[in-house]
Design an enzyme around this catalytic site. Structure first.
Site, PDB file in Angstrom:
ATOM      1  N   ARG A 149       0.653  -1.172   0.031  1.00 23.29           N
ATOM      2  CA  ARG A 149       0.090   0.067   0.155  1.00 23.29           C
ATOM      3  C   ARG A 149       0.932   1.425  -0.059  1.00 23.29           C
ATOM      4  NH1 ARG A 149      -5.281  -0.866   3.668  1.00 23.29           N
ATOM      5  NH2 ARG A 149      -5.837  -2.978   3.015  1.00 23.29           N
ATOM      6  N   ASP A 195      -6.695 -10.143   0.079  1.00 21.97           N
ATOM      7  CA  ASP A 195      -6.144  -9.717   1.282  1.00 21.97           C
ATOM      8  C   ASP A 195      -6.204 -10.556   2.364  1.00 21.97           C
ATOM      9  OD1 ASP A 195      -5.243  -8.041   3.367  1.00 21.97           O
ATOM     10  OD2 ASP A 195      -6.975  -6.597   3.217  1.00 21.97           O
ATOM     11  N   HIS A 253      -4.833 -10.469   7.350  1.00 22.98           N
ATOM     12  CA  HIS A 253      -5.621 -10.201   8.311  1.00 22.98           C
ATOM     13  C   HIS A 253      -5.488 -11.408   9.487  1.00 22.98           C
ATOM     14  CE1 HIS A 253      -8.288  -6.909   6.926  1.00 22.98           C
ATOM     15  NE2 HIS A 253      -8.238  -7.700   5.787  1.00 22.98           N
ATOM     16  N   TYR A 257     -15.331 -12.502  11.604  1.00 20.69           N
ATOM     17  CA  TYR A 257     -15.055 -11.264  10.384  1.00 20.69           C
ATOM     18  C   TYR A 257     -14.041 -11.898   9.389  1.00 20.69           C
ATOM     19  CZ  TYR A 257     -14.678  -6.682   8.696  1.00 20.69           C
ATOM     20  OH  TYR A 257     -14.773  -5.582   8.068  1.00 20.69           O
ATOM     21  N   TYR A 258     -12.950 -12.296   9.591  1.00 16.31           N
ATOM     22  CA  TYR A 258     -11.865 -12.563   8.526  1.00 16.31           C
ATOM     23  C   TYR A 258     -11.479 -14.193   8.511  1.00 16.31           C
ATOM     24  CZ  TYR A 258     -10.836  -7.483   9.355  1.00 16.31           C
ATOM     25  OH  TYR A 258     -10.656  -6.217   9.228  1.00 16.31           O
ATOM     26  N   ARG A 283     -14.386   7.936   4.821  1.00 13.19           N
ATOM     27  CA  ARG A 283     -14.835   7.398   6.108  1.00 13.19           C
ATOM     28  C   ARG A 283     -13.883   7.077   6.970  1.00 13.19           C
ATOM     29  NH1 ARG A 283     -14.042   1.233   6.098  1.00 13.19           N
ATOM     30  NH2 ARG A 283     -13.120   0.925   4.105  1.00 13.19           N
ATOM     31  N   TYR A 321     -11.890   5.626  10.214  1.00 15.19           N
ATOM     32  CA  TYR A 321     -11.779   4.557  11.319  1.00 15.19           C
ATOM     33  C   TYR A 321     -11.326   5.384  12.742  1.00 15.19           C
ATOM     34  CZ  TYR A 321     -11.126   0.902   7.863  1.00 15.19           C
ATOM     35  OH  TYR A 321     -11.284   0.217   6.761  1.00 15.19           O
ATOM     36  N   ASP A 364     -16.012   4.457  11.635  1.00 16.58           N
ATOM     37  CA  ASP A 364     -15.945   3.024  11.728  1.00 16.58           C
ATOM     38  C   ASP A 364     -15.076   2.579  12.982  1.00 16.58           C
ATOM     39  OD1 ASP A 364     -15.423   0.175  11.295  1.00 16.58           O
ATOM     40  OD2 ASP A 364     -14.903   0.709   9.112  1.00 16.58           O
ATOM     41  N   GLU A 371     -20.432   2.668  12.227  1.00 16.12           N
ATOM     42  CA  GLU A 371     -20.042   1.205  11.857  1.00 16.12           C
ATOM     43  C   GLU A 371     -19.395   0.437  12.623  1.00 16.12           C
ATOM     44  OE1 GLU A 371     -18.713   0.331   7.594  1.00 16.12           O
ATOM     45  OE2 GLU A 371     -18.188   2.694   7.542  1.00 16.12           O
ATOM     46  N   HIS A 402     -20.996  -5.352   9.212  1.00 16.23           N
ATOM     47  CA  HIS A 402     -20.370  -6.445   8.226  1.00 16.23           C
ATOM     48  C   HIS A 402     -21.347  -7.845   8.401  1.00 16.23           C
ATOM     49  CE1 HIS A 402     -17.068  -3.816   6.920  1.00 16.23           C
ATOM     50  NE2 HIS A 402     -17.117  -3.658   8.349  1.00 16.23           N
ATOM     51  N   THR A 416     -15.752  -3.591   1.930  1.00 13.19           N
ATOM     52  CA  THR A 416     -14.315  -3.821   1.288  1.00 13.19           C
ATOM     53  C   THR A 416     -13.368  -4.353   2.045  1.00 13.19           C
ATOM     54  OG1 THR A 416     -12.450  -2.838  -0.344  1.00 13.19           O
ATOM     55  CG2 THR A 416     -13.476  -1.475   1.609  1.00 13.19           C
ATOM     56  N   THR A 417     -12.442  -5.230   1.768  1.00 14.39           N
ATOM     57  CA  THR A 417     -11.175  -5.450   2.387  1.00 14.39           C
ATOM     58  C   THR A 417     -10.116  -4.763   1.737  1.00 14.39           C
ATOM     59  OG1 THR A 417      -9.805  -7.252   3.548  1.00 14.39           O
ATOM     60  CG2 THR A 417     -10.782  -7.765   1.265  1.00 14.39           C
ATOM     61  N   ARG A 426      -3.037  -1.170   9.239  1.00 16.36           N
ATOM     62  CA  ARG A 426      -2.579  -1.136   7.818  1.00 16.36           C
ATOM     63  C   ARG A 426      -1.590  -0.327   7.609  1.00 16.36           C
ATOM     64  NH1 ARG A 426      -4.482  -5.785   8.043  1.00 16.36           N
ATOM     65  NH2 ARG A 426      -4.679  -6.050   5.650  1.00 16.36           N
TER      66      ARG A 426
END
Length: 391
Positions: free
Chosen positions: A15, A42, A45, A89-90, A162, A164, A193, A221, A246, A296-297, A385
């Site tokens: 990234r 991805d 995680h 979740y992941y 958005r 976090y 979020d 979120e 989610h 999204t991830t 991230r």
């Protein structure tokens, strides 16, 4: 048409923050000479284990070889039997099922000489309004760098973001205050979020503090721990803002509907196991009179194209969605990246069959990695991230 072979290609792409995300590009071959492509997006995680690609390929081949790609429901059932849903979740099994299911959709649409969105039932729109993520403040000195992100992305046409939140509320508040002061109505912050970091009572206190800076807020979120349906419900009663969560399993979605715990389902193929399952989840939301936002991830272009086809085929997306993954990476593995313009994600032209995305073999080789191993990644790097090792 029968499936004859499967390829899995692990890639590691940095990234702009320096954090390297690992993905798996899928190729499914057939006796008709057609190849479908997909993306297991991805894998970087938690939980802190990696998937052995050799074993994964052998297991998937035992399911896929000789199958007709059009038998989507049958294949998806077998995939779910072997890579079951969990209430997490992941869950990496969902990532795996997603990559295979997306490749099957690409394959079937190519065979019919139509786009994936037409294979999904046609389009209700050609583009989806999306937002760019501002990653979580851990330290007050990160406020200025995040303001720079807003400045840069606004110049590129992204006017919705958005944020976090939840690790450093003082920094969150400073950021929002300065966004309001510098940009005014030119910028919207569509969601806060919390990413399940806080219990619902602490999230409620944070919401009261941060909503002083309402900059077009559409939703809150994940403001409770994972699977805390009662907490989501209690918070929903106490705030005027819609609550979003989610969807990572059908059992979990069922519980949220039963508890009337949320207003908006955040649906992403990677977390629910592919386009087939995402479409089911969106229909369940519609039956329950709930809105949908496309999550999204932070996928690459293959995964994002699949999401664009899905989003343009759904009637109950009434909020700004999240898929801006390709904008976060320094590179990609395709010849034609997905298109963003004026803050919208455009679905690939419906005259182009399949997903409308072509792999670039030289880029696939450039970013290839031997496996999905973790190296020396810390928990806070995974959560935020970033390549920054400061904690």
């Amino acid at each position: 048409m029968k499936i004859t072979d499967l390829e899995l290609h692990a890639v590691g792409i940095p990234r702009h923050t320096g954090f390297v995300n690992k993905h798996v590009i899928v190729k499914i071959h057939t006796d008709e000479g057609l190849t479908g492509i997909g993306e297991m997006s991805d894998f970087s995680h938690l939980p802190l284990y990696s998937v052995d690609l050799h074993d994964l390929k052998q297991g998937l081949l035992s399911i896929l070889l000789g199958q007709n790609p059009f038998d989507l429901m049958k294949i998806n059932k077998e995939l779910t039997d072997n890579f079951p849903e969990t209430m997490y979740y992941y869950e990496k099994g969902s990532f795996i099922r997603n990559g295979i299911d997306n490749a099957l959709h690409d394959l079937c649409a190519k065979y019919l000489d139509i786009s994936v969105s037409d294979f999904l039932g046609g389009r209700v729109k050609e583009k989806i309004k999306v937002c760019y993520p501002i990653f979580r403040h851990r330290f007050s000195e990160e406020v200025e760098s995040n303001l720079d992100v807003v400045r840069q992305k606004l110049e590129q046409g992204f006017d919705v973001f958005r944020l976090y939140v939840g690790k450093n509320l003082d920094a969150d508040e400073e950021f929002l205050s300065r966004v309001k002061e510098e940009f005014g109505s030119r910028v919207r912050i569509k969601s806060y979020d919390f990413s399940h970091l806080l219990n619902w009572k602490d999230a409620h206190r944070a919401i009261k503090r941060l909503t002083k800076y309402d900059l077009g807020l559409e939703m809150i979120e994940s403001p409770a721990p994972r699977n805390d349906f009662d907490g989501l419900y209690q918070l929903r009663l106490k705030t005027d803002y819609p609550i979003s969560e989610h969807v990572w399993s059908f059992k979990q979605q069922q519980e949220m509907i039963k508890k009337d715990a949320i207003d908006i389902f955040n649906i992403s193929p990677v977390f629910i196991g592919g386009l087939t399952s995402a479409k089911k989840a969106a229909y369940a939301a519609e039956v329950a009179s709930k809105d949908v936002v496309l999550g999204t991830t932070q996928e690459l272009s293959v995964g994002t194209a699949a999401m664009a086809h899905l989003g343009c085929s759904l009637t109950n997306i009434n909020h700004t969605s999240d898929p801006t993954g390709p904008e976060l990476y320094v590179g990609d593995v395709v010849k034609n990246r997905v298109t963003y313009k004026d803050g919208y994600l455009y679905a690939p032209d419906r005259s182009v069959k399949g997903l409308g995305i072509e792999l670039d073999e030289s880029l696939l080789a450039k970013y290839q990695v031997p496996d999905l191993s973790w190296d020396n990644v810390t928990v806070h790097q995974l959560q935020d991230r970033t390549a920054d090792t400061k904690s």
